[in-house]
Scaffold this active site. Structure first.
Site, mmCIF file in Angstrom:
data_model
loop_
_atom_site.group_PDB
_atom_site.id
_atom_site.type_symbol
_atom_site.label_atom_id
_atom_site.label_comp_id
_atom_site.label_asym_id
_atom_site.label_seq_id
_atom_site.Cartn_x
_atom_site.Cartn_y
_atom_site.Cartn_z
ATOM 1 N N THR A 12 13.146 82.289 10.474
ATOM 2 C CA THR A 12 13.200 83.664 10.978
ATOM 3 C C THR A 12 12.702 84.569 9.861
ATOM 4 O O THR A 12 12.592 84.145 8.711
ATOM 5 C CB THR A 12 14.635 84.078 11.362
ATOM 6 O OG1 THR A 12 15.419 84.200 10.160
ATOM 7 C CG2 THR A 12 15.288 83.071 12.289
ATOM 8 N N ALA A 49 16.868 82.168 6.709
ATOM 9 C CA ALA A 49 17.305 83.557 6.872
ATOM 10 C C ALA A 49 16.718 84.360 5.728
ATOM 11 O O ALA A 49 16.940 84.026 4.560
ATOM 12 C CB ALA A 49 18.824 83.622 6.817
ATOM 13 N N VAL A 88 17.915 80.193 2.374
ATOM 14 C CA VAL A 88 17.686 81.613 2.085
ATOM 15 C C VAL A 88 16.207 81.823 1.771
ATOM 16 O O VAL A 88 15.633 81.118 0.933
ATOM 17 C CB VAL A 88 18.541 82.067 0.880
ATOM 18 C CG1 VAL A 88 18.272 83.534 0.577
ATOM 19 C CG2 VAL A 88 20.021 81.820 1.137
ATOM 20 N N LYS A 89 15.603 82.807 2.464
ATOM 21 C CA LYS A 89 14.182 83.079 2.244
ATOM 22 C C LYS A 89 14.025 84.265 1.300
ATOM 23 O O LYS A 89 14.583 85.343 1.555
ATOM 24 C CB LYS A 89 13.554 83.464 3.586
ATOM 25 C CG LYS A 89 12.539 82.484 4.110
ATOM 26 C CD LYS A 89 12.161 82.886 5.525
ATOM 27 C CE LYS A 89 10.717 82.661 5.790
ATOM 28 N NZ LYS A 89 10.363 83.052 7.162
ATOM 29 N N VAL A 90 13.262 84.064 0.233
ATOM 30 C CA VAL A 90 12.972 85.159 -0.701
ATOM 31 C C VAL A 90 11.450 85.243 -0.860
ATOM 32 O O VAL A 90 10.752 84.247 -0.669
ATOM 33 C CB VAL A 90 13.638 84.935 -2.085
ATOM 34 C CG1 VAL A 90 15.150 84.757 -1.956
ATOM 35 C CG2 VAL A 90 13.034 83.738 -2.822
#
Ligand code: G3P
Length: 218
Positions: A27, A56, A82-84
């Protein structure tokens, strides 16, 4: 190759997860905005549908903010990644989150060197955006090939997640280029099994069977 769905729409994910062929979900804030729902609530629901990884994305762009949001997102469910972003702050956050036990997907990757830095920062996934590279007249699939070569040269374990997929051909080419994962919008995912000769062949089998009354006893 693992196949992920690139959507935050839980209904769409539920429908396609029934195929048994959805290995995960990605997402981002734009996809979350399309749903009109609370992002954390959507993520919670998606994680209850799919047992594979669910990415996310943080909204903050500074290290402290990314860390706070990333830690909070990781608490939503055990399968959250976790998307960074591919920035210096993102690299710092990637290292800190990874050291704290979270899995990180480094997104908005447009160069092989960004991908190398992400791998050095401990990323579980790197997301090169192939469609957006093609959009500016460059070679999106070449980016996947370059990252594959660099990761193989040095034994980096970060998985290459081909993102910004715009067509069925992108999925085929990403598989041939050695991407570990493709994340695919639902409408393209649905086309992965389509072939006119399959439809034509099925129609011919059905017609021949009907003519000669061929059956299988059940
Ligand atoms: O996975 C990244 C994707 O959501 C971006 O796709 O089509 O907006 O470039 P696109």
């Amino acid at each position: 190759m693992k196949l992920f769905l690139d959507t935050a729409d839980a209904a769409e994910i539920r429908e396609l997860a029934a195929t048994g062929l959805v290995d995960g979900v990605t997402t981002n804030p734009s996809l979350a905005a399309k749903t009109g729902r609370d992002y954390s609530e959507s993520l919670k629901e998606i994680c209850s549908i799919v047992s594979g990884s669910v990415s996310a994305e943080v909204l903050a762009t500074d290290f402290d903010g990314m860390l706070k949001e990333g830690r909070a997102a990781a608490k939503i469910a055990p399968n959250i990644y976790v998307k960074v972003p591919s920035t210096w702050e993102g690299m710092k956050a990637c290292r800190a989150l990874t050291d704290g036990g979270a899995r990180v997907n480094v997104t908005l990757c447009f160069s092989p060197l960004q991908a190398m830095m992400a791998a050095k920062a401990g990323a579980a996934f790197i997301s090169p955006f192939i469609g957006r590279v093609d959009d500016i007249g460059e070679d999106g699939m070449g980016l996947i090939r370059d990252i594959r070569a660099i990761y193989d040269n040095y034994g980096f374990k970060t998985e290459i997640l081909a993102a910004s997929i715009r067509s069925v051909s992108h999925v085929r080419e990403a598989a041939l280029a050695g991407a570990d994962i493709s994340t695919i919008p639902a409408d393209i995912f649905k086309k992965l099994m389509s072939h006119p000769l399959t439809d034509k062949g099925l129609a011919a089998f059905a017609a021949d069977a009907k003519k000669a009354n061929v059956t299988i006893k059940v």
